[in-house]
Motif scaffolding. Structure first.
Motif, PDB file in Angstrom:
ATOM      1  N   LEU A 123      -6.851   2.001   0.340  1.00  0.00           N
ATOM      2  CA  LEU A 123      -6.511   1.350   1.609  1.00  0.00           C
ATOM      3  C   LEU A 123      -7.589   0.326   1.948  1.00  0.00           C
ATOM      4  O   LEU A 123      -7.282  -0.808   2.331  1.00  0.00           O
ATOM      5  CB  LEU A 123      -6.367   2.372   2.740  1.00  0.00           C
ATOM      6  N   SER A 178      -4.083  11.987   4.555  1.00  0.00           N
ATOM      7  CA  SER A 178      -4.469  11.060   5.621  1.00  0.00           C
ATOM      8  C   SER A 178      -5.552  11.656   6.507  1.00  0.00           C
ATOM      9  O   SER A 178      -6.277  10.940   7.171  1.00  0.00           O
ATOM     10  CB  SER A 178      -3.264  10.680   6.472  1.00  0.00           C
ATOM     11  N   LEU A 238       0.262   5.035   6.241  1.00  0.00           N
ATOM     12  CA  LEU A 238      -0.835   4.118   6.524  1.00  0.00           C
ATOM     13  C   LEU A 238      -1.916   4.726   7.410  1.00  0.00           C
ATOM     14  O   LEU A 238      -3.078   4.768   7.027  1.00  0.00           O
ATOM     15  CB  LEU A 238      -0.282   2.847   7.191  1.00  0.00           C
ATOM     16  N   TYR A 263       0.856  -1.176   0.000  1.00  0.00           N
ATOM     17  CA  TYR A 263       0.000   0.000   0.000  1.00  0.00           C
ATOM     18  C   TYR A 263       0.896   1.230   0.000  1.00  0.00           C
ATOM     19  O   TYR A 263       1.775   1.375   0.853  1.00  0.00           O
ATOM     20  CB  TYR A 263      -0.926   0.031   1.216  1.00  0.00           C
ATOM     21  N   ARG A 285       0.861   5.628  -0.482  1.00  0.00           N
ATOM     22  CA  ARG A 285       0.000   6.808  -0.473  1.00  0.00           C
ATOM     23  C   ARG A 285       0.829   8.075  -0.427  1.00  0.00           C
ATOM     24  O   ARG A 285       1.860   8.141   0.237  1.00  0.00           O
ATOM     25  CB  ARG A 285      -0.912   6.791   0.757  1.00  0.00           C
ATOM     26  N   ARG A 297     -10.430   6.530   2.120  1.00  0.00           N
ATOM     27  CA  ARG A 297      -9.230   6.094   1.404  1.00  0.00           C
ATOM     28  C   ARG A 297      -9.575   4.757   0.761  1.00  0.00           C
ATOM     29  O   ARG A 297      -9.362   3.696   1.332  1.00  0.00           O
ATOM     30  CB  ARG A 297      -8.055   6.036   2.368  1.00  0.00           C
TER      31      ARG A 297
END
Length: 188
Positions: A48, A39, A69, A5, A7, A45
């Motif tokens: 995610l 975030s 994350l 993942y 971002r 998201r």
């Protein structure tokens, strides 16, 4: 299976997302989910969520950094609980952390708490700086956009336009339209 993942907070951070994708591929991730969203954005998201849904028993979700994350200790805890319920683990590359063992889980909680503490201290300093600037007359805050458009709102209302349409035409929220109309009713 290793599931990556990646971002970034903004669309102009192409180098950051490319570096994360490169590191995740080098780690051996079979599938990588990427997105460009803050975030703290209230928007979901989606990638995610997709990565978490994709995880199965025995899989490991891999991220390059903790701040890519989770937005808080609570959010991190929710993610870890979701993974544990599926029988999956979490690995954070820059920390060399893997939750497949008890030590990794402990370290994740400790480091997550420290990261949240640092963020809260930074926000506290920011608020103190803004307050100091206000006292010195250097910071006024943003101008209230809705109040500046009160005359336009009232004119449209007099023309029989409804609040939702007024909000759309003027470019402010419906709640702001109602607030302006309520204030005008108190005065008038």
């Amino acid at each position: 299976m290793l599931i990556g993942y990646a971002r970034t907070s903004t669309l102009d951070q192409k180098a950051s997302i490319a570096a994360q994708e490169r590191d995740l591929a080098a780690t051996g991730c079979d599938k990588v989910f990427t997105e460009e969203v803050s975030s703290v954005d209230t928007k979901a998201r989606e990638q995610l969520d997709a990565a978490l849904d994709y995880c199965r028993d025995g899989d490991t979700l891999v991220v390059t950094k903790l701040d890519r994350l989770a937005r808080s200790v609570g959010h991190l805890s929710d993610i870890v609980k979701h993974l544990e319920a599926k029988g999956a683990n979490l690995r954070i590359l820059d920390m060399g952390l893997d939750t497949s063992g008890a030590t990794g889980k402990l370290m994740l909680n400790v480091l997550g708490s420290i990261a949240q503490f640092e963020r809260e201290i930074m926000l506290e300093r920011q608020r103190e700086g803004i307050e100091k600037a206000r006292r010195e007359g250097k910071y006024k805050g943003r101008k209230p956009t809705a109040r500046a458009k009160a005359d336009e709102v009232l004119n449209l209302k007099r023309d029989g336009v409804g609040p939702a349409e007024i909000a759309r035409r003027v470019g402010i929220g419906r709640a702001s339209v109602y607030r302006i109309l309520e204030d005008a009713a108190k005065v008038g």
